[in-house]
Design a protein around this motif. Structure first.
Motif, PDB file in Angstrom:
ATOM      1  N   HIS A  50       0.777  -1.207  -0.032  1.00  0.00           N
ATOM      2  CA  HIS A  50      -0.029  -0.045   0.028  1.00  0.00           C
ATOM      3  C   HIS A  50       0.906   1.301  -0.182  1.00  0.00           C
ATOM      4  CE1 HIS A  50      -2.613   3.027   2.268  1.00  0.00           C
ATOM      5  NE2 HIS A  50      -3.024   3.069   1.027  1.00  0.00           N
ATOM      6  N   ALA A  51       1.494   1.294   0.858  1.00  0.00           N
ATOM      7  CA  ALA A  51       2.304   2.605   1.035  1.00  0.00           C
ATOM      8  C   ALA A  51       3.653   2.423   1.803  1.00  0.00           C
ATOM      9  CB  ALA A  51       1.702   3.815   1.790  1.00  0.00           C
ATOM     10  N   GLY A  53       4.545   0.513   4.211  1.00  0.00           N
ATOM     11  CA  GLY A  53       4.612   0.171   5.714  1.00  0.00           C
ATOM     12  C   GLY A  53       5.580  -0.923   6.058  1.00  0.00           C
ATOM     13  N   CYS A  67      -0.778  -4.633   8.574  1.00  0.00           N
ATOM     14  CA  CYS A  67      -0.007  -3.594   8.532  1.00  0.00           C
ATOM     15  C   CYS A  67      -0.205  -2.521   9.572  1.00  0.00           C
ATOM     16  CB  CYS A  67       0.172  -2.992   6.982  1.00  0.00           C
ATOM     17  SG  CYS A  67       1.261  -1.475   6.854  1.00  0.00           S
ATOM     18  N   LEU A  69       0.599   0.699   9.359  1.00  0.00           N
ATOM     19  CA  LEU A  69       0.237   1.992   8.935  1.00  0.00           C
ATOM     20  C   LEU A  69      -1.350   2.098   8.724  1.00  0.00           C
ATOM     21  CD1 LEU A  69       3.375   3.581   6.765  1.00  0.00           C
ATOM     22  CD2 LEU A  69       2.907   3.326   9.423  1.00  0.00           C
ATOM     23  N   HIS A  70      -1.719   1.443   7.748  1.00  0.00           N
ATOM     24  CA  HIS A  70      -3.244   1.658   7.498  1.00  0.00           C
ATOM     25  C   HIS A  70      -4.013   0.196   7.572  1.00  0.00           C
ATOM     26  CE1 HIS A  70      -0.708   4.307   5.255  1.00  0.00           C
ATOM     27  NE2 HIS A  70      -1.198   5.241   6.019  1.00  0.00           N
ATOM     28  N   TRP A  72      -3.818  -2.804   6.100  1.00  0.00           N
ATOM     29  CA  TRP A  72      -3.613  -3.693   5.105  1.00  0.00           C
ATOM     30  C   TRP A  72      -3.506  -5.162   5.739  1.00  0.00           C
ATOM     31  CZ3 TRP A  72      -2.764  -2.824  -0.721  1.00  0.00           C
ATOM     32  CH2 TRP A  72      -3.506  -1.890  -1.208  1.00  0.00           C
TER      33      TRP A  72
HETATM   34  S1  FES Z   1       1.352   1.236   4.066  1.00  0.00           S
HETATM   35 FE1  FES Z   1      -0.794   1.451   4.227  1.00  0.00          FE
HETATM   36  S2  FES Z   1      -1.523  -0.308   4.895  1.00  0.00           S
HETATM   37 FE2  FES Z   1       0.661  -0.728   4.861  1.00  0.00          FE
END
Ligand code: FES
Ligand SMILES: Cc1cc2nc3c(=O)[nH]c(=O)nc-3n(C[C@H](O)[C@H](O)[C@H](O)COP(=O)(O)OP(=O)(O)OC[C@H]3O[C@@H](n4cnc5c(N)ncnc54)[C@H](O)[C@@H]3O)c2cc1C
Ligand code: SF4
Lengths: 120, 823
Positions: A50-51, A53, A67, A69-70, A72
């Motif tokens: 995703h980003a 993480g 994850c 960070l957000h 996932w």
């Molecule tokens: S970086 Fe956004 S969920 Fe993993």
């Protein structure tokens, strides 16, 4: 030319807490090595699709990690995001024998690889 | 005799389970083809090795486990040479020679030498008193030790064999400790949940189990006296049983020059690299696999017998295995692969009252693995479907209930309907185990009293009012009785998809059931997943921590990364660090230390937070312990800026400096912070104290706000400056600082005990009502003091600085170091 897989000892299963992860640093980026509550071991690139993480820092449940960070949820066996999300972190082959973990890495040929505290 | 010359000579090395089974099969196919000689290293006739466990446990005698007595060998014209270990194969001369010097010629040779127990190469492994668990000798040695007063036994290895040994020794009166390298016992056969149940059951039987334990040495001089673990623990032992695994016994084959890898290599016809020599059983390696259980050996024996009987078309294709533990009163079954993974789905069933746990792993509508604990009746059924790769999609809904579910069940007319099954229950069938309420009582109450909701049933019959595990059944009864008239009440939402229980029920049941660990909660409340998810695990961890202060051991792996590493994770994977500044006060020394840390670790950003603290951004994870160390040395501790716990107490300057100030708001803030820091709460908590109603500390949008007035302090609760700004409600006015502390502690404790995880105080107070909070914290003096006392009690255990533990005492050091560097 086909690169060969090199099996590299990275530590013991016991070095990773159950339902946890540790990081193996490589010149091509970090690899997260997970140990599930069932003591299965998986290696996944330590970057969330995703980003980016650090998956190694997430909460491990079953053979999945969330994850940090957000949220996932990534399947550890395939590296793929689950649920509605799409993306793959990428995985590495793992061998476990007598509690020792080996990762199958494609590394450029060259001088011996130094692994702290482990013979290769 | 001339007749003998017409027969081929078959020599079997290994008078064990696989070899003799092959001979039995061969005799059925072609009894006259061979003149058979059997060499056995053990002094016994052929016995059922798997029954050694019941022999050790005193449930069977040796005679009862003999498979073929001497008369069987005689009847079939088999020459049996017991106590004669074969030492040499001469492939050219086609002879074998035993340790006693006897040489016998063969036309066909069959190797069935089984396995050797693996002995871990630690100092002391050769001491008298160290045994393995493989044959009758070992069993006799163990029984002898138990009989002549050996008190302590240590079993190394918590697998199938080790646990059976442990049970047998415990039954014989020894104090047994099992030490196991992995985190859960029987980890190859069982998942964590089942492993937990098994461990608890063994512990209830007085067997100690130490997991994550690595053996360093076996202690003793003339005889074993103990076992030393790598972590320094020492366990006394009069007997040590090594049960850490087996290795195919291949020495003989290797010396004869046969192809040997992990085992003696055989093809699909059980023929080795020498066409005259076959091999079966644990000593072989077939398509890369070796086996340590009996079932595959039976399949091999059939193929091998075909081959020997001249029917070479049959072939062995490898086996899927299943396992059961043979410990009386403990039912465990496991088969296939239950590690899950992509495309896999888990179906989990838990019946806490009966101690039953079942998990089936499905992959593409087929059973990939199964673990059953407590009720293994359907193991064979699942295993059959697994081996036959049957499509179970039509059974999916009722699969977990087993073959007997819903009458005819499987195979016939499609899936059984759970409602039909409930309808079919007799009136005397017990629905609620906790309160002993049967079906008739519930349906009668529904009809007679006109009940329409689950709550009605609970109040009138008590059914489902305790552990709640029968809630589903009660709802089905309501549905059956009321038809469409029943709408499952807008029941509180489950905590997450792993359970049908809402937060409040989970909290209540943790206390009511004295559940003290996450696996215990998951078992008792029948969690649907093997080890929860990222939503429920942190919630359970918090609920347990709040319910059992000082007693519950925090589950590190159930915490979000911020709490695990005591810093905030930022978008690039670096961390931010906030040292605590009591009441917002700091000093030159602290500022200097912060400045030095910023320089030393090249920290890119320093920012003052909304809560009057200094935030250092962009710290690398591996630098965290060193950063904390330097800050600790200047007297600073963690600000818990990452915690679902007390974060800051914001203050204004108050009467100390401000011309309006009526009271010392800074001092009050410091006192509040000293009292409340370190507490764990359902969500983050912020406090503030203002010195007068001008309210410069913005105390009326905090979880707990204090505003000084001439005659004392006004207390406000449940404010929030977050996404949805909420102004505080006025709680009470008090006169002294002591009262401020008491009300604050009591309010926080009520929140800690009753709010749902991830509820801030605002939604919680809105849900339960301000009046309720006032009733508990303001009107009930005794209740308030009790809440406050409980708050202070739990603070005794939670006020440790996590930075200090990690910076100078190495707690969780693995967290901050890479496992390895490669390349
Ligand atoms: S970086 Fe956004 S969920 Fe993993
Ligand atoms: C205590 C215990 C409990 C078990 N429980 C179960 C269970 O519940 N379920 C299950 O499926 N399996 C169980 N097993 C495993 C099962 O017993 C083995 O898989 C099975 O016995 C293997 O059969 P085999 O013929 O290959 O080896 P074995 O039965 O071990 O037979 C090999 C024989 O060869 C002999 N031998 C070896 N070398 C020579 C030589 N050079 N000359 C002459 N003789 C030689 C050995 O002395 C031995 O008698 C258990 C094993 C043990 C020890
Ligand atoms: S709240 Fe009152 S006492 Fe505190 S700084 Fe503001 S004006 Fe002064």
């Amino acid at each position: 030319m086909k690169e060969d897989i090199t099996w590299i000892e990275v530590g013991r299963v016991a070095d990773i807490p159950p339902a946890g992860a540790r990081v193996v640093k490589t010149p091509r980026g970090d690899i997260a090595v997970f140990r599930t509550a069932d003591d299965d071991v998986f290696a996944v690139r330590d970057r969330c699709p995703h980003a980016g993480g650090p998956l190694s820092q997430g909460i491990v449940h079953g053979a999945r990690v969330t994850c940090p960070l957000h949220n996932w949820v990534i399947d550890l066996a395939s590296g793929e995001a689950t649920g509605p999300d799409e993306g793959c972190a990428g995985t590495f082959p793992v061998q476990v024998e007598n509690g020792l973990i080996r990762l199958g890495l494609r590394l450029p040929p060259g001088p011996a690889l130094g692994v702290p505290g482990a013979a290769s | 005799m001339t007749l003998a010359n017409t027969k081929e000579r078959l020599v079997l090395v290994g008078n064990g389970m696989a070899g003799i089974r092959t001979v039995e099969e061969l005799l059925q196919r072609d009894p006259d083809r061979y003149e058979i000689t059997v060499f056995g290293a053990e002094p016994h006739v052929n016995y059922n090795r798997i029954m050694l466990s019941p022999v050790l446990a005193g449930e069977k005698t040796f005679d009862q486990i003999v498979l073929n007595d001497r008369s069987w060998y005689d009847r079939n014209g088999i020459a049996l040479l017991t106590g004669e270990k074969v030492e040499k194969i001469d492939r050219e001369a086609r002879t074998v020679t035993s340790i006693g010097g006897r040489t016998v010629g063969y036309d066909r040779l069959l190797l069935a030498t089984g396995s050797d127990p693996f002995i871990i190469p630690v100092p002391g492994r050769d001491l008298p008193g160290v045994v393995t668990f493989r044959d009758m000798f070992d069993v006799e040695a163990m029984l002898r030790k138990a009989a002549d007063g050996g008190r302590h036994a240590v079993v190394i290895g918590g697998g199938l064999l080790g646990l059976e040994a442990a049970n047998g020794l415990a039954v014989n009166g020894m104090k047994v400790t099992v030490i196991h390298l992995m985190g859960t016992i029987m980890e190859r056969q069982l998942d964590e949940a089942a492993g937990f149940l098994l461990q608890r059951e063994l512990e209830d039987r007085g067997i100690d189990v130490i997991t994550n334990a690595d053996t360093k040495a076996i202690l003793g001089e003339g005889h074993v006296t103990g076992v030393l673990l790598k972590d320094g623990r020492e366990i006394p032992a009069d007997l040590v049983v090594m049960a850490v695994g087996i290795r195919p016994s291949t020495g003989l084959a290797k010396a004869a020059g046969l192809a040997v890898e992990r085992g003696v290599v055989v093809d699909d016809h059980m023929v080795t690299s020498d066409p005259a020599i076959l091999a079966v059983g644990e000593c072989v390696q077939h398509r890369g696999a070796t086996y340590g259980l009996v079932a595959p050996l039976w399949e091999m024996a059939r193929v091998c017998a075909d081959q020997l009987a001249g029917r070479p078309e049959s072939a062995y294709a490898g086996s899927v295995t299943s396992t059961k533990l043979k410990v009386t009163g403990i039912d465990v079954f496991s088969a296939g692969d239950f590690s899950g993974g992509k495309d896999c789905e888990d179906i989990v069933f838990r019946d806490a009252a009966r101690g039953v746990y079942k998990r089936i792993v499905l992959k593409e509508d087929r059973i990939a693995g199964a673990v059953l604990y407590g009720d293994t009746r359907d193991g064979a059924w699942y295993f059959q479907m697994l081996r036959e790769a049957e499509n179970v999609a039509p059974l999916r809904e009722t699969l977990i209930f087993g073959q007997g579910f819903g009458g005819q069940g499987f195979g016939g007319g499609g899936a059984a309907n759970p409602k039909a099954a409930v309808a079919a229950l007799s009136d005397s069938a017990e629905i609620c185990g906790c309160n002993g309420v049967c079906k008739g009582a519930i349906t009668r109450a529904i009809a007679d009293k006109g009940l329409t909701s689950l709550d009605d049933v609970r109040t009138h019959t008590k059914a489902s009012a305790s552990c709640g595990s029968c809630t589903g059944l009660v709802e089905q009864l309501l549905e059956l009785s009321l038809g469409d008239g029943y709408q499952a009440a807008a029941a509180a939402k489950p905590l997450c998809k792993c359970t049908h229980h809402p937060h409040d029920d989970v909290r209540r049941l943790i206390v009511a059931g004295e559940l003290k660990s996450i696996p215990a909660v998951m078992q008792a409340l029948e969690w649907k997943t093997p080890n929860g998810c990222h939503s429920c695990r942190p919630a359970l961890n918090y609920y347990l921590l709040a319910a059992w202060p000082g007693e519950y051991k925090d589950d590190y792996q159930s915490r979000f990364v911020n709490e695990r590493v005591h810093a905030n994770i930022q978008k690039d994977g670096t961390y931010s660090v906030v040292p605590r500044m009591w009441g917002g006060l700091t000093s030159a020394k602290e500022l200097r230390a912060i400045a030095d840390v910023v320089d030393k670790f090249a920290i890119p950003t320093v920012k003052v937070t909304g809560g009057q603290r200094i935030d250092l951004f962009g710290v690398k994870k591996e630098d965290l312990p060193a950063v904390w160390k330097d800050l600790n040395e200047a007297g600073m501790v963690s600000g818990h800026a990452y915690a679902k716990g007390l974060r800051t107490v914001k203050t204004c300057v108050g009467s100390e400096w401000c011309r309006f100030g009526t009271q010392d708001s800074t001092g009050m803030g410091v006192k509040l912070e000293r009292m409340t820091w370190g507490t764990w709460t359902p969500h983050k908590v912020k406090l503030a104290v203002s010195g007068c109603p001008r309210n410069c500390a913005e105390a009326t949008i905090k979880d707990f706000g204090v505003v000084a007035v001439d005659s004392g302090w006004e207390l406000y609760v449940a404010g929030n400056g977050g996404m949805k700004v909420r102004e505080c409600d006025f709680l009470a006015k008090v006169e002294t600082e002591e009262q401020v502390l008491e009300y604050c502690g009591a309010f926080l404790q009520l929140y800690r005990e009753e709010a749902r995880y991830l509820d801030r105080t605002a939604p919680w107070v809105e849900r339960v009502g301000l009046d309720y909070v006032k009733k508990r914290v303001v009107e009930d003096d005794e209740g308030r003091r009790a809440l406050f006392a409980r708050f202070r009690f739990s603070q005794v255990f939670s006020q440790t600085d996590p930075w200090d533990e990690r910076a100078s005492r190495g707690v969780d050091s693995h967290e901050f170091a890479p496992l390895a560097m490669v390349g």
